[in-house]
Write an enzyme that holds these catalytic residues in place. Sequence first.
Site, PDB file in Angstrom:
ATOM      1  CG  HIS A  98       8.082  -2.435  19.276  1.00 34.62           C
ATOM      2  ND1 HIS A  98       7.652  -0.990  19.194  1.00 34.62           N
ATOM      3  CD2 HIS A  98       7.191  -3.004  19.975  1.00 34.62           C
ATOM      4  CE1 HIS A  98       6.734  -0.746  19.858  1.00 34.62           C
ATOM      5  NE2 HIS A  98       6.254  -1.727  20.548  1.00 34.62           N
ATOM      6  CG  ASP A 100       3.412  -5.044  21.796  1.00 33.59           C
ATOM      7  OD1 ASP A 100       4.379  -4.119  21.615  1.00 33.59           O
ATOM      8  OD2 ASP A 100       2.087  -4.920  21.724  1.00 33.59           O
ATOM      9  CG  HIS A 247       3.027  -1.333  17.269  1.00 33.91           C
ATOM     10  ND1 HIS A 247       3.262  -2.563  17.468  1.00 33.91           N
ATOM     11  CD2 HIS A 247       3.442  -1.050  18.652  1.00 33.91           C
ATOM     12  CE1 HIS A 247       3.397  -3.039  18.695  1.00 33.91           C
ATOM     13  NE2 HIS A 247       3.477  -1.925  19.423  1.00 33.91           N
ATOM     14  NE  ARG A 262       0.745  -3.942  25.513  1.00 37.02           N
ATOM     15  CZ  ARG A 262       2.122  -4.177  25.352  1.00 37.02           C
ATOM     16  NH1 ARG A 262       2.687  -3.342  24.477  1.00 37.02           N
ATOM     17  NH2 ARG A 262       2.624  -5.077  26.089  1.00 37.02           N
TER      18      ARG A 262
END
Length: 273
Positions: A98, A100, A247, A262
Site C-alpha cells: 500500500h 500511506d 511499501h 511514524r
Amino acid sequence: MTNWTLKKLSGHCGARLEGLSLASASTSQLEIVRSSLFEHGVIVLPDQYLTPEDHIKLAEFFGEIDVNRFFTPVASHPTIAEVRTTPEQKNVIGGTWHTDHSYDAAPAMCSILSAQQLPPFGGDTHFASMSSAYYAMSSGLQNMLRHLSAWHSDGSFGSSSDVGINPKQDAFRDPVLHPVIIKHPKTGAPCVYVNGDFTLNFENWTIEESIPLLSYLYAFITKPIFTARVVWEPGMVVIWDNRLVQHYATADYSGHTRLMHRITVGGVPLEPF
Ligand SMILES: [Fe+2]
C-alpha cells in the site's frame, strides 16, 4: 556531501545514506536528502537515534505534519503516530502492499519511520518503485491506465482491530478519486497509484469489473525486480515518498515487540500523468 556515502539498495528504488546526522544536519544537507528522496523513493539512514523533538523538526523541514487519524499517537508527542506490535498480539500489522494516506484528497507526501524497539528477527519493510512499474508496462496498458481514475477509501481500517487499530467512528471519510497514473508532484515522473489496501474500483466501473484489472496491477507492480528490502537496525530512520513507492511490512515476528514512531508529512492533490 564529502563525508557521506549514498549507495543504491537495488536497481529501481532505495538508497542508504551513511555519515549524516539528521538531528544536526544543515538546511542545505537536508535539501540533498530531499532531492535524493525524490530520485530514489526511499532513503535509509542508519545510526540516527532521533529524539521525538528531532523527529518532528525533521518532518517539518519536509512540510506540514499530517497527523494520522487512525494510529494511536505517542502520548507525549501527539503529532507522532505509534506503530506498535505487542508480543500478545495475535496478528501483526502488514502483509499487504500500500501507500500511506491514499484515502485522503491530498495524500501524504512522505512518511518518516524511526525504529524504537525491534524484534529479534523479521519485520523488514519492502518498497516497490511505482515509476519503474509504469515504464515496464506495454504502451497499450499505459495508455489505457492514463485515462482512468480510481476511488480510494479508508474503510479497511474498520476491520483492523485485530492488529491493534481501533478507530473512532468519526475518523472515517468519504472515498476520494485519484488518477491511476499520477504525475509525481516534484519530478513529473509517471507513477502507478492504485493499492490493495485502499483502492476500491475504477471511476465509472463496478467493483466486480475492476477486480480483475486491479488484481493484475497489484501483482505486476510489486514484482521483485521493482523492489528493495530494508532490514531494520536499532536507531535507523527510513523516509519514503508515498507517490513514488509502495511499501509492505513483513508480519513475520509474532510473539515479539516492535515499536516504531511514524510521522507523515502533508502532500498535495494528485494530477494525472
Ligand atoms: Fe504504511
